[in-house]
Design a protein around this motif. Structure first.
Motif, mmCIF file in Angstrom:
data_model
loop_
_atom_site.group_PDB
_atom_site.id
_atom_site.type_symbol
_atom_site.label_atom_id
_atom_site.label_comp_id
_atom_site.label_asym_id
_atom_site.label_seq_id
_atom_site.Cartn_x
_atom_site.Cartn_y
_atom_site.Cartn_z
ATOM 1 N N SER A 61 -4.700 48.618 7.012
ATOM 2 C CA SER A 61 -4.966 48.025 8.538
ATOM 3 C C SER A 61 -3.919 46.699 8.176
ATOM 4 N N THR A 62 -4.092 45.974 9.516
ATOM 5 C CA THR A 62 -3.342 44.669 9.419
ATOM 6 C C THR A 62 -3.712 43.644 8.229
ATOM 7 N N THR A 88 -9.101 45.865 16.101
ATOM 8 C CA THR A 88 -9.376 46.884 15.164
ATOM 9 C C THR A 88 -8.470 48.034 14.997
ATOM 10 N N HIS A 89 -7.667 48.242 13.923
ATOM 11 C CA HIS A 89 -6.832 49.311 13.850
ATOM 12 C C HIS A 89 -6.487 49.835 12.317
ATOM 13 N N PHE A 90 -6.662 50.964 12.048
ATOM 14 C CA PHE A 90 -6.532 51.479 10.721
ATOM 15 C C PHE A 90 -5.479 52.937 10.933
ATOM 16 N N THR A 91 -4.531 52.908 10.037
ATOM 17 C CA THR A 91 -3.885 54.031 10.156
ATOM 18 C C THR A 91 -3.715 54.574 8.590
ATOM 19 N N ASP A 107 -8.658 52.921 16.492
ATOM 20 C CA ASP A 107 -7.787 52.098 17.385
ATOM 21 C C ASP A 107 -8.725 51.845 18.521
#
Length: 153
Positions: A61-62, A88-91, A107
């Motif tokens: 994530s960031t 909120t963002h996970f890749t 996301d």
């Protein structure tokens, strides 16, 4: 000293943040709030490998780099986190033999897809199959409730 709308916005969010820190460090927080994250939603994401060989996923994530994880056939990798107020963002970067695919694991769109409860913690499930990547708010047998989000190249 005069306050503008922007100042009220910042003060409001700082108060929420301070309240969450106090509540989440309290031993009685679970009896007050249905989430392990205080007023914020706690999430657990699950990735199940349904490809008949190992896959490797790099999750980040960031704010956090969870690193590389090898998931064997029919095994599950999971992790938990607290949803942020904004962003909120996970890749995940997935590798299967010579194939590679990147996709968002959580996301704004996926939070709405996986959200099942108004209050409390929630789960989001990913299923990696030879034909692509599927997401579901519940872990029902495939294909019931699963939505294909992306294919392998």
């Amino acid at each position: 000293m005069s306050f503008t709308g922007g100042n009220y916005f910042i003060i409001f969010h700082l108060l929420i943040l301070a309240f969450n820190v106090i509540v989440s460090s309290s031993t009685s927080a679970n009896s007050i709030f249905p989430s392990r994250c205080g007023l914020l939603t706690g999430w657990t994401l699950y990735i199940t490998n349904n490809v008949e060989s190992d896959i490797v996923v790099h999750i980040k994530s960031t704010d956090h780099d969870l690193g590389n994880h090898t998931i064997h056939f029919n095994d599950v990798y999971s992790w938990t986190f607290c949803q942020k107020i904004i962003g909120t963002h996970f890749t995940g970067d997935f590798y299967w033999g010579s194939k590679h695919q990147s996709l968002a694991l959580i996301d704004r769109e996926l939070i709405f897809k996986c959200r099942q409860k108004i209050f409390g913690d929630d789960d989001c499930y990913w299923l990696v199959r030879p034909d692509g990547f599927y997401v579901s708010a519940s872990n029902k047998p495939f294909p019931y409730g699963w939505e294909k989000k992306k294919s392998w190249p």
